[in-house]
Structure formats: structure tokens, C-alpha cells
Design a protein around this motif. Structure first.
Motif, short mmCIF file in Angstrom:
data_model
loop_
_atom_site.label_atom_id
_atom_site.label_comp_id
_atom_site.label_asym_id
_atom_site.label_seq_id
_atom_site.Cartn_x
_atom_site.Cartn_y
_atom_site.Cartn_z
N GLU A 24 0.81 -1.22 0.00
CA GLU A 24 0.00 0.00 0.00
C GLU A 24 0.85 1.28 0.00
O GLU A 24 0.67 2.16 0.84
CB GLU A 24 -0.94 0.01 1.21
N VAL A 25 1.78 1.38 -0.95
CA VAL A 25 2.65 2.56 -1.02
C VAL A 25 1.96 3.66 -1.81
O VAL A 25 1.56 3.46 -2.96
CB VAL A 25 4.00 2.21 -1.66
N SER A 26 1.83 4.83 -1.19
CA SER A 26 1.24 5.98 -1.85
C SER A 26 2.14 7.20 -1.62
O SER A 26 2.59 7.44 -0.50
CB SER A 26 -0.15 6.29 -1.28
N LEU A 27 2.42 7.94 -2.70
CA LEU A 27 3.24 9.15 -2.60
C LEU A 27 3.07 9.98 -3.86
O LEU A 27 2.56 9.49 -4.87
CB LEU A 27 4.72 8.81 -2.36
N THR A 28 3.52 11.23 -3.80
CA THR A 28 3.49 12.10 -4.96
C THR A 28 4.82 12.84 -5.10
O THR A 28 5.50 13.10 -4.11
CB THR A 28 2.36 13.15 -4.86
N VAL A 29 5.17 13.16 -6.36
CA VAL A 29 6.36 13.96 -6.65
C VAL A 29 5.94 15.09 -7.59
O VAL A 29 5.64 14.85 -8.75
CB VAL A 29 7.46 13.11 -7.33
N PRO A 30 5.88 16.34 -7.10
CA PRO A 30 5.53 17.47 -7.98
C PRO A 30 6.63 17.72 -9.01
O PRO A 30 7.81 17.41 -8.78
CB PRO A 30 5.40 18.65 -7.01
N ALA A 31 6.25 18.31 -10.13
CA ALA A 31 7.23 18.70 -11.14
C ALA A 31 8.18 19.73 -10.54
O ALA A 31 7.78 20.60 -9.76
CB ALA A 31 6.52 19.28 -12.35
#
Length: 506
Positions: A24-31
Motif C-alpha cells: 500500500e505505497v502511496s506518494l506524490t512527486v511534484p514537477a
């Protein structure tokens, strides 16, 4: 206004042979942002990145790249979508030129013909090399480049593919201070251009300095994430290992003996090492410090019989060794854990069991016909696994390439421990190894020294040398510049001795 999201994970999961490695890995990387991804060896970092890069497929969950679903069927498909993965183990062909490596899978053509447009290749490569700060000709063979220059060529290759997301896996492990500074400056310029980056490293100080956000993995799950300013070095370590690690070096029980186990007298090889003399005592941990190109690894290779020397003597336990082979040296009780474990220390496709017993297989046989004693063989493997604290999740028959970097290093060490060396040369033994595994490796080094082995420890980490060694030798340009006992350990003194004379006197 928030930056658009370059990469988003939602509920990613992955298992191998029924063993869950991501949950259940969740993450975000903005530009235009750099995400630091940290965790112990085996935490799931490489598996996660291999999902993005198209080398693996998730069992569950979703990935989105620049707002659209991302489910690459291959690494080529991921590259086409704008993902570049720069691995710790560089993937360049040394016999080809820089230009040929950069455009290997996508050479510009003349019109609609299959003929390569050499002028465009040359011009585009020159522009890319300028962008990454490399003053080299496009037709320079890669075999002439330093490791740091190869790292920058890999980044140039990523830029040639118009990558919008660059993953850097332990990019500084083989770089000197100058090359590392060049890389960090380039990363800052890439951020300004809106390129998103994921930076994986065990050098936590660099992660905290370079990254905008952090994600901490432990046992395949996210145990911490947020802005970098929410983390300290101590909190990161605690999240990574699941406990507070207040002491980074074990307690040393014994002190070295007086009698020498290895003596090096006036050892010289033109343009490599010059007039090197030192003594390694029984039970002593003797460090070797120096900048890149100082001749440390070259000295180790000479001592192990891999490279020649023109003059001097190598004496082990009072007997001159002469110019004998590594096999003969192993028989005398000399062992060498090389800097490049994957290329020189392991048979990656072979099993864990075969790698551990590779050097000492004859000791697991029965006379008179030297038939393998399977009971003795299995017992030896089990003993070494316990000794190096190898992960219990790995089966003896599992290919060693499937292990994390830290566990691969433990297999190499187990191989040499089984041979019961009296002299052990360790070249960057904790490179690419997480903080928890480092502590375990340090314990093994101390235990081996406490049993009377002499240990020659080459490391680029001054803190590691200060924490482990009884004495430190400092090399510069193939010469021995200082021999410091523990009472005289001083970071500034070590660095001053390591600098070339003209720089040190500037």
C-alpha cells in the motif's frame, strides 16, 4: 500555486514468491521537486523504482505520470513516457564512445534512410555534455572516463530522451568531493527546468540538504513522509531501523597485538604507488584514507596479487610472499573484499549457498576423493549466515542478484569469513549499505579483529575510519603521506595529508 504532479503512486503492492515486498505505497512527486527516498537495504526502494521504470509490474495499485495512467510494459516504454532510471551500477558500454552510448537506442537518421546522421549525433552530444558540465569530446571512449564522469554521461543520456522524471539510485557512492559537487549543481539546474527527481541515498546529510520532500520505507511500507524540514538525521534513522540508534559504532573489546601479520616494504609500481611501507599487526584495524585517485584500491589489488609491482617486498607472518597468485595468497590466509562487489565479489546468477562456499569449498569435502560432504556444507552455510546476520527471508538456493545491496555485501563477507583469513583487506565495505546494516558489518569487523585477524580498511568516509580504526594511513597520488595512531586522529590533519602537495600549499 502548487506545482503540477509529475508522479503519483496510489496503493502500490508487490510480492515475490508469496513474500510481500511492497504494501500500500502511496506518494506524490511534484514537477520541479526532488523527493528523497530512504530506507534500509531490502526496504523496497529498488522494487518501487523498478515499477516506475517498467522493469516490474505491480500486483495492485495505480501509478500516474504527468496526470495520465502509467503502466509501462517495459523499460523502453517507461523511457518513451519520460522516465530515466540512473542505477547505482552504471549501464554504459566501455568500448563505445560517449556519443554512441547516449544514442545507442535512438540514433538520428539522415532523412528516411537507415544511415546515421553523424553530424547531428556529434552536435547533440556536445550540447548535452556542456549541459552536464563535462569538457570532453563526444567521440571519447567511455573506458577512459572516471566513475564520476560516467555518472554525468548517464544523466546526459537521460536528458537526450527528454526525461521529465529522473531517478538517481545512490549516485554519489563512487564519486569524489569535486564530482559530487558537480552532480549536485546539475541537479539544482534540472529542478529549475521543472524536471522531477527521486533521489535514493544512504548519505542522509545529502538527502536532507538536496531534497524538498522525504519518504521513508521500512519493510515495504511508508513509515514516514513529509517536507524535509520536518526531519532530523536522528528521526530518519529511527524511522528506517524501527528503533533509536544512539551509537553508530560498536564497542571495541580488545586492542591489537604487537607482532606483525603483514609487512609492506618500499612497494612501488610506476605511476601507481611509490615507496609504500607499513606494518599491519595481529588484531589491528588499519585504515587507509585518501581522495579519489590516491592509489588506495590499486595498492589493495597489488597486495592481493591481482596487479604487478616493480619493486619492494610483501611479508606475511615473517615470510616473503614474492609474486604469487591470488589463489596462492588465499591459501596463505589473505582475503580481499573488493570495492565492486557485483562485478568482482559475487557470482550474481549463482545461489547464496554457492557464493558463500565459493572460496572454501575444498574444506567441505571428504577424503580421499574430495567428495562434497553435504552435511558439513550445509552446516558451514548456516553458520556463516548466522555470523553475518543475513536476512532470514532469503533461501539458500535464491540467486544472490535478488538480494539488497547490504545483504549482498554480507554474502561476500561470509565467503571470506568461511576461509578463516588471517589478513583481510576491505575496500569500501559499507558502500551503498544502510545505517542499520553498517552497524552489523562493523560488529563483524570488530569480531574478526578480536579473533586476531589483521584488517586493512579502505574507506572514503572519514567518520567510518575514525570510528573503527586503531591507526590510519593517508595516501595521496600513490604515496604514503601520514601514519596516524588513534591518539592523533584529526579530520583536518587527515584531509591536509590527503590533498596533493601543490593544493595543500596553495
Amino acid at each position: 500555486m502548487n506545482a503540477p504532479c509529475a508522479l503519483e503512486f496510489s496503493g502500490l503492492a508487490k510480492s515475490f514468491s508469496g513474500v510481500r515486498v511492497l504494501t500500500e505505497v502511496s506518494l506524490t512527486v511534484p514537477a520541479g521537486h526532488t523527493l528523497g527516498l530512504v530506507g534500509e537495504n531490502g526496504a523496497g526502494k529498488s522494487t518501487l523504482m523498478n515499477l516506475v521504470a517498467g522493469n516490474l509490474r505491480p500486483d495492485a495499485g495505480e501509478m500516474r505520470l504527468n496526470g495520465v495512467p502509467h503502466a509501462p510494459a517495459s523499460s523502453a516504454a517507461a523511457a518513451h513516457a519520460g522516465v530515466a532510471f540512473i542505477h547505482q551500477e552504471l549501464n554504459l558500454f566501455p568500448n563505445l564512445s560517449i556519443a554512441e552510448n547516449i544514442f545507442l537506442t535512438a540514433f538520428p537518421r539522415l532523412g528516411g534512410t537507415p544511415v546515421i546522421d553523424r553530424s547531428r549525433v556529434h552536435a547533440r552530444t556536445a550540447a548535452l555534455l556542456t549541459e552536464v558540465g563535462l569538457a570532453l569530446a563526444p567521440d571519447t571512449p567511455v573506458e577512459r572516463l572516471s566513475t564520476g564522469q560516467c555518472q554525468l554521461v548517464e544523466i546526459a543520456k537521460a536528458l537526450s530522451q527528454d526525461a521529465r522524471l529522473i531517478i538517481l539510485d545512490e549516485p554519489t557512492t563512487s564519486l569524489g568531493a569535486h564530482e559530487t559537487a558537480t552532480l549536485f549543481a546539475l541537479m539544482a539546474r534540472l529542478k529549475e527546468r521543472g524536471i522531477a527527481m527521486i533521489y535514493i541515498s544512504h548519505v542522509l546529510a545529502d538527502v536532507l540538504r538536496l531534497c524538498d520532500d522525504l519518504v521513508v520505507l521500512r519493510d515495504g511500507a511508508v513509515v514516514g513522509q513529509g517536507s524535509c524540514n520536518e526531519f532530523t538525521h536522528e528521526r530518519l534513522v529511527s524511522l528506517m531501523v524501527g528503533r533509536s540508534l544512539t551509537q553508530f559504532f560498536p564497542e571495541r573489546k580488545n586492542r591489537p597485538a604487537v607482532e606483525p601479520v603483514l609487512e609492506v616494504c618500499n612497494l612501488s609500481e610506476p605511476n601507481i604507488v611509490h615507496d609504500i611501507s607499513f606494518t599491519l599487526r595481529r588484531g589491528e584495524i588499519l585504515g587507509v584514507a585518501g581522495l579519489m585517485g590516491a592509489g588506495r584500491s590499486e595498492l589493495a589489488r597489488i597486495l592481493f596479487g591481482l596487479d604487478p609491482y616493480a619493486a619492494g617486498k610483501i611479508i606475511m607472518e615473517g615470510e616473503s610472499l614474492g609474486r604469487i597468485t591470488p589463489k596462492q595468497l588465499i591459501g596463505r590466509g589473505l582475503a580481499f573484499l573488493t570495492e565492486n562487489r557485483r562485478a568482482e565479489g559475487l557470482c550474481l546468477e549463482a545461489s547464496i549457498a554457492d557464493n558463500i562456499t565459493l572460496v572454501a569449498l575444498r574444506d567441505q569435502t571428504r577424503t580421499p576423493f574430495r567428495l562434497l560432504d553435504f552435511n558439513r556444507w550445509r552446516e558451514a552455510i548456516a553458520t556463516m549466515r548466522r555470523a553475518v546476520r543475513l536476512t532470514a527471508r532469503a533461501d539458500d538456493a535464491q540467486p544472490v542478484r535478488t538480494l539488497s545491496g547490504g545483504n549482498q555485501q554480507k554474502v561476500v563477507l561470509a565467503k571470506w569469513l568461511l576461509a578463516k583469513p588471517r589478513v583481510l583487506i576491505l575496500d569500501e565495505p559499507t558502500r551503498g549499505v544502510d545505517v542499520g546494516a553498517k552497524f552489523e558489518l562493523y560488529q563483524l569487523i570488530f569480531e574478526l579483529a578480536d579473533r586476531g585477524a589483521g584488517i586493512l580498511l579502505i574507506s572514503s568516509e572519514i567518520e567510518e575510519l575514525l570510528g573503527l580504526c586503531d591507526r590510519i594511513l593517508v595516501m595521496s597520488r600513490g604515496e604514503l603521506r601520514a601514519d596516524l595512531p588513534r591518539a592523533e586522529f584529526d579530520r583536518e590533519k587527515i584531509l591536509q595529508a590527503a590533498l596533493p602537495v601543490e593544493e595543500g600549499n596553495a
